[in-house]
Design a protein around this motif. Structure first.
Motif, PDB file in Angstrom:
ATOM      1  N   THR A 245       0.828  -1.210   0.000  1.00 55.67           N
ATOM      2  CA  THR A 245       0.000   0.000   0.000  1.00 55.67           C
ATOM      3  C   THR A 245       0.860   1.257   0.000  1.00 55.67           C
ATOM      4  O   THR A 245       0.563   2.228  -0.716  1.00 55.67           O
ATOM      5  CB  THR A 245      -0.931   0.000   1.222  1.00 55.67           C
ATOM      6  OG1 THR A 245      -1.713  -1.197   1.238  1.00 55.67           O
ATOM      7  CG2 THR A 245      -1.869   1.199   1.191  1.00 55.67           C
ATOM      8  N   LEU A 246       1.947   1.254   0.768  1.00 55.96           N
ATOM      9  CA  LEU A 246       2.831   2.416   0.806  1.00 55.96           C
ATOM     10  C   LEU A 246       3.511   2.636  -0.551  1.00 55.96           C
ATOM     11  O   LEU A 246       3.677   3.778  -1.004  1.00 55.96           O
ATOM     12  CB  LEU A 246       3.877   2.246   1.903  1.00 55.96           C
ATOM     13  CG  LEU A 246       3.355   2.342   3.348  1.00 55.96           C
ATOM     14  CD1 LEU A 246       4.458   1.987   4.333  1.00 55.96           C
ATOM     15  CD2 LEU A 246       2.820   3.743   3.641  1.00 55.96           C
ATOM     16  N   LYS A 247       3.903   1.559  -1.203  1.00 56.60           N
ATOM     17  CA  LYS A 247       4.500   1.694  -2.532  1.00 56.60           C
ATOM     18  C   LYS A 247       3.479   2.223  -3.539  1.00 56.60           C
ATOM     19  O   LYS A 247       3.821   3.022  -4.422  1.00 56.60           O
ATOM     20  CB  LYS A 247       5.051   0.342  -2.998  1.00 56.60           C
ATOM     21  CG  LYS A 247       6.307  -0.099  -2.254  1.00 56.60           C
ATOM     22  CD  LYS A 247       6.807  -1.442  -2.779  1.00 56.60           C
ATOM     23  CE  LYS A 247       8.067  -1.876  -2.035  1.00 56.60           C
ATOM     24  NZ  LYS A 247       8.569  -3.202  -2.519  1.00 56.60           N
ATOM     25  N   LYS A 248       2.236   1.794  -3.404  1.00 54.39           N
ATOM     26  CA  LYS A 248       1.185   2.297  -4.290  1.00 54.39           C
ATOM     27  C   LYS A 248       0.939   3.782  -4.041  1.00 54.39           C
ATOM     28  O   LYS A 248       0.755   4.556  -4.992  1.00 54.39           O
ATOM     29  CB  LYS A 248      -0.099   1.492  -4.069  1.00 54.39           C
ATOM     30  CG  LYS A 248      -1.239   1.874  -4.984  1.00 54.39           C
ATOM     31  CD  LYS A 248      -2.340   0.844  -4.940  1.00 54.39           C
ATOM     32  CE  LYS A 248      -2.984   0.758  -3.574  1.00 54.39           C
ATOM     33  NZ  LYS A 248      -4.138  -0.175  -3.554  1.00 54.39           N
ATOM     34  N   MET A 249       0.957   4.192  -2.770  1.00 58.03           N
ATOM     35  CA  MET A 249       0.820   5.604  -2.448  1.00 58.03           C
ATOM     36  C   MET A 249       1.966   6.429  -3.034  1.00 58.03           C
ATOM     37  O   MET A 249       1.765   7.550  -3.524  1.00 58.03           O
ATOM     38  CB  MET A 249       0.765   5.783  -0.930  1.00 58.03           C
ATOM     39  CG  MET A 249      -0.520   5.276  -0.285  1.00 58.03           C
ATOM     40  SD  MET A 249      -0.391   5.183   1.525  1.00 58.03           S
ATOM     41  CE  MET A 249       0.170   6.830   1.925  1.00 58.03           C
ATOM     42  N   GLU A 250       3.161   5.865  -2.988  1.00 53.64           N
ATOM     43  CA  GLU A 250       4.320   6.554  -3.558  1.00 53.64           C
ATOM     44  C   GLU A 250       4.189   6.666  -5.076  1.00 53.64           C
ATOM     45  O   GLU A 250       4.505   7.717  -5.666  1.00 53.64           O
ATOM     46  CB  GLU A 250       5.592   5.790  -3.181  1.00 53.64           C
ATOM     47  CG  GLU A 250       6.874   6.484  -3.566  1.00 53.64           C
ATOM     48  CD  GLU A 250       8.101   5.711  -3.135  1.00 53.64           C
ATOM     49  OE1 GLU A 250       9.222   6.197  -3.374  1.00 53.64           O
ATOM     50  OE2 GLU A 250       7.948   4.606  -2.562  1.00 53.64           O
ATOM     51  N   ARG A 251       3.703   5.598  -5.705  1.00 54.27           N
ATOM     52  CA  ARG A 251       3.529   5.607  -7.155  1.00 54.27           C
ATOM     53  C   ARG A 251       2.437   6.589  -7.575  1.00 54.27           C
ATOM     54  O   ARG A 251       2.552   7.236  -8.633  1.00 54.27           O
ATOM     55  CB  ARG A 251       3.189   4.202  -7.634  1.00 54.27           C
ATOM     56  CG  ARG A 251       3.121   4.061  -9.146  1.00 54.27           C
ATOM     57  CD  ARG A 251       2.946   2.622  -9.559  1.00 54.27           C
ATOM     58  NE  ARG A 251       1.668   2.051  -9.163  1.00 54.27           N
ATOM     59  CZ  ARG A 251       1.497   1.179  -8.184  1.00 54.27           C
ATOM     60  NH1 ARG A 251       2.543   0.753  -7.486  1.00 54.27           N
ATOM     61  NH2 ARG A 251       0.297   0.713  -7.877  1.00 54.27           N
ATOM     62  N   HIS A 252       1.404   6.728  -6.774  1.00 52.29           N
ATOM     63  CA  HIS A 252       0.302   7.641  -7.099  1.00 52.29           C
ATOM     64  C   HIS A 252       0.628   9.089  -6.750  1.00 52.29           C
ATOM     65  O   HIS A 252      -0.141   9.989  -7.127  1.00 52.29           O
ATOM     66  CB  HIS A 252      -0.963   7.203  -6.354  1.00 52.29           C
ATOM     67  CG  HIS A 252      -1.553   5.938  -6.880  1.00 52.29           C
ATOM     68  ND1 HIS A 252      -2.456   5.181  -6.159  1.00 52.29           N
ATOM     69  CD2 HIS A 252      -1.367   5.278  -8.055  1.00 52.29           C
ATOM     70  CE1 HIS A 252      -2.802   4.121  -6.858  1.00 52.29           C
ATOM     71  NE2 HIS A 252      -2.160   4.157  -8.022  1.00 52.29           N
ATOM     72  N   GLY A 253       1.702   9.329  -6.030  1.00 51.47           N
ATOM     73  CA  GLY A 253       2.102  10.699  -5.738  1.00 51.47           C
ATOM     74  C   GLY A 253       1.565  11.254  -4.436  1.00 51.47           C
ATOM     75  O   GLY A 253       1.623  12.466  -4.217  1.00 51.47           O
TER      76      GLY A 253
END
Length: 314
Positions: A217-225
């Motif tokens: 989830t944290l990596k997805k948040m990072e990818r989404h900005g």
């Protein structure tokens, strides 16, 4: 009647029928010529408005591209618009963008908002920026879709979570990234990895978020900005461990904003008081800005509902 006369009459009738047919054929040809002239006149009118029609079609294409990007939380970049939408009409970006903005506001209740430029976070980055003589960028060249609906229509009872992958997963993801962004902002815009893990452990979210791992989830948040993960390593030749710090991402500054952080804190505390409001504003660095807003407006409310710390409204 003699036989020769009977034989000549059909010939005469044929000649009469041929004479009758010739005017009809000429009349049909005349009608077809008139229709051709009428159609050519229509084509001339279309050619006269072909530029406006082509611009409208490109604007609609831009809107479809923007919605598809926003659906997957992908930044809508200027280069992507020129490549995927405009093609060889790249020089008409400003004109097509203006038309698309008007259609988005009038029909869809949305608008394209440019994301803020990514800030120099580490000391090394700041030093490199000071040494370099490169011209400062005036814009990030990346956009997201933002709602222009009146405030009463932005409540949770009206705006439901997306059903993809499911309404529960989407609502959980929105709540999680809003909470993490709020924690970073409340810690002066920077949060160490160890401190973030302690916060997540208290919330029982250090291992899993909904049906996926917290790290995913944290990596997805990072990818989404929504967040920026910054790894700082010790200088070459020096001993030490690398440190990881979390910062607020450009999408969070535009989508969540300081108002979103303050709203979440008030909702979590429930009972609110002027003393808590004062502490919250001080913690977010809004004390000086509130005082300046009080001088100008007389009510102390100087923040924009869609802007993060340090952002300036266009």
């Amino acid at each position: 009647m003699s036989a020769p006369q009977r034989r000549r009459r059909p010939q005469a009738e044929d000649e009469d029928s041929d004479e009758d047919a010739r005017p009809r054929q000429r009349q049909n040809r005349d009608n077809s010529d008139d229709e051709a002239e009428y159609e050519s006149g229509e084509d001339m009118d279309v050619d006269g408005n072909s530029g406006q029609h082509a611009d409208n079609q490109l604007a609609k294409k831009l809107i479809r591209y923007a919605i598809s990007c926003e659906y997957s939380r992908t930044a809508i970049r200027r280069d992507g618009i020129k490549e995927r939408v405009l093609g060889n009409q790249g020089r008409s970006f400003k004109r097509i963008f203006t038309i698309a903005q008007k259609q988005l506001r009038d029909v869809w209740g949305m608008e394209l908002r440019e994301l803020p430029i990514r800030e120099k976070m580490s000391l090394q980055e700041k030093r490199q920026a000071m040494k370099s003589n490169s011209q400062l960028k005036t814009g990030s060249g990346a956009y997201i879709l933002s709602s222009t609906l009146p405030e009463p229509y932005r409540s949770a009872s009206v705006l439901k979570p997306s059903k993809t992958p499911s309404a529960d997963d989407e609502a959980t993801y929105v709540a999680f990234y809003t909470m993490v962004v709020s924690l970073i902002w409340l810690n002066a815009g920077e949060l160490s990895d160890q401190k973030l893990k302690r916060y997540l452990m208290r919330l029982n979210a250090d291992q899993n978020v909904s049906n996926e791992k917290t790290e995913v989830t944290l990596k997805k948040m990072e990818r989404h900005g929504y967040v920026v993960r910054k790894v700082e390593r010790p200088p070459i030749g020096q001993d030490g461990e690398q440190t990881i710090r979390w910062h607020v991402g450009p999408r969070a500054k535009e989508e969540v904003g300081l108002d979103g952080v303050m709203g979440m804190v008030r909702e979590v505390y429930g009972e609110w008081s002027p003393d808590l409001e004062k502490k919250l504003r001080s913690n977010l660095g809004l004390k000086a800005r509130a005082a300046a807003g009080a001088v100008e407006d007389g009510d102390g409310a100087g923040e924009s509902s869609r802007m993060g710390a340090g952002d300036e409204e266009d």
